[in-house]
Design a protein around this motif. Sequence first.
Motif, PDB file in Angstrom:
ATOM      1  N   THR A  89       0.839  -1.198   0.000  1.00 48.65           N
ATOM      2  CA  THR A  89       0.000   0.000   0.000  1.00 48.65           C
ATOM      3  C   THR A  89       0.875   1.250   0.000  1.00 48.65           C
ATOM      4  O   THR A  89       0.592   2.216  -0.715  1.00 48.65           O
ATOM      5  N   GLU A 128       0.950   4.253  -2.741  1.00 50.91           N
ATOM      6  CA  GLU A 128       0.860   5.666  -2.360  1.00 50.91           C
ATOM      7  C   GLU A 128       2.045   6.456  -2.918  1.00 50.91           C
ATOM      8  O   GLU A 128       1.871   7.543  -3.487  1.00 50.91           O
ATOM      9  N   ILE A 142      -6.625   3.939  -0.614  1.00 48.36           N
ATOM     10  CA  ILE A 142      -6.042   2.790  -1.310  1.00 48.36           C
ATOM     11  C   ILE A 142      -6.654   1.532  -0.717  1.00 48.36           C
ATOM     12  O   ILE A 142      -6.514   1.274   0.482  1.00 48.36           O
ATOM     13  N   PHE A 159      -4.854  -2.962  -6.562  1.00 51.37           N
ATOM     14  CA  PHE A 159      -5.249  -1.916  -5.620  1.00 51.37           C
ATOM     15  C   PHE A 159      -6.184  -0.950  -6.321  1.00 51.37           C
ATOM     16  O   PHE A 159      -5.907  -0.520  -7.446  1.00 51.37           O
ATOM     17  N   THR A 195      -7.338   2.715  -6.141  1.00 52.86           N
ATOM     18  CA  THR A 195      -6.818   3.956  -5.588  1.00 52.86           C
ATOM     19  C   THR A 195      -7.720   5.095  -6.026  1.00 52.86           C
ATOM     20  O   THR A 195      -8.019   5.225  -7.210  1.00 52.86           O
TER      21      THR A 195
END
Length: 146
Positions: A13, A17, A92, A100, A102
């Motif tokens: 994660t 990011e 996320i 993922f 997002t």
Amino acid sequence: MAIRQVLETPDKTALVEAEVYRWYNLFFPWSRGMSSKSEGAIKPLYDALASEFRVVLTDGQIMGRSDYWERLWNLHGKRAGSPESHIINLSITPLPGDFFLTVFDLVKDGVPKKKIDSALMSIDHTSPSGISWIYVHESEHERAVA
């Protein structure tokens, strides 16, 4: 195996990011003409796009990877003087299989519209950043401005 996958998710994660911010930190100077108009300045963005990449732009136009490269290239300096965007409300959500979802807002001080981006991303060890962008949907919305 399930325990290992859960333990790895925070690191993955964080990688996702970091990719969102990396992308913007390359795109901002490019689109404002603050970086040289050279392939090396923008290619790291293109290299993070999956081969099956698709984007839906705020005007509803759908582009694949090669068309998006042309769009990126032609955006050099086109937004000169435009205020800096700020990424807010970054969310996320890990999905099965190292994917993922997002979602984040892009806002500009004093501008009454915000852009909301949602992206399907995946862990990809062949991508320079370790992440591939598979699908992006951009939309624009009114927002309250203080």
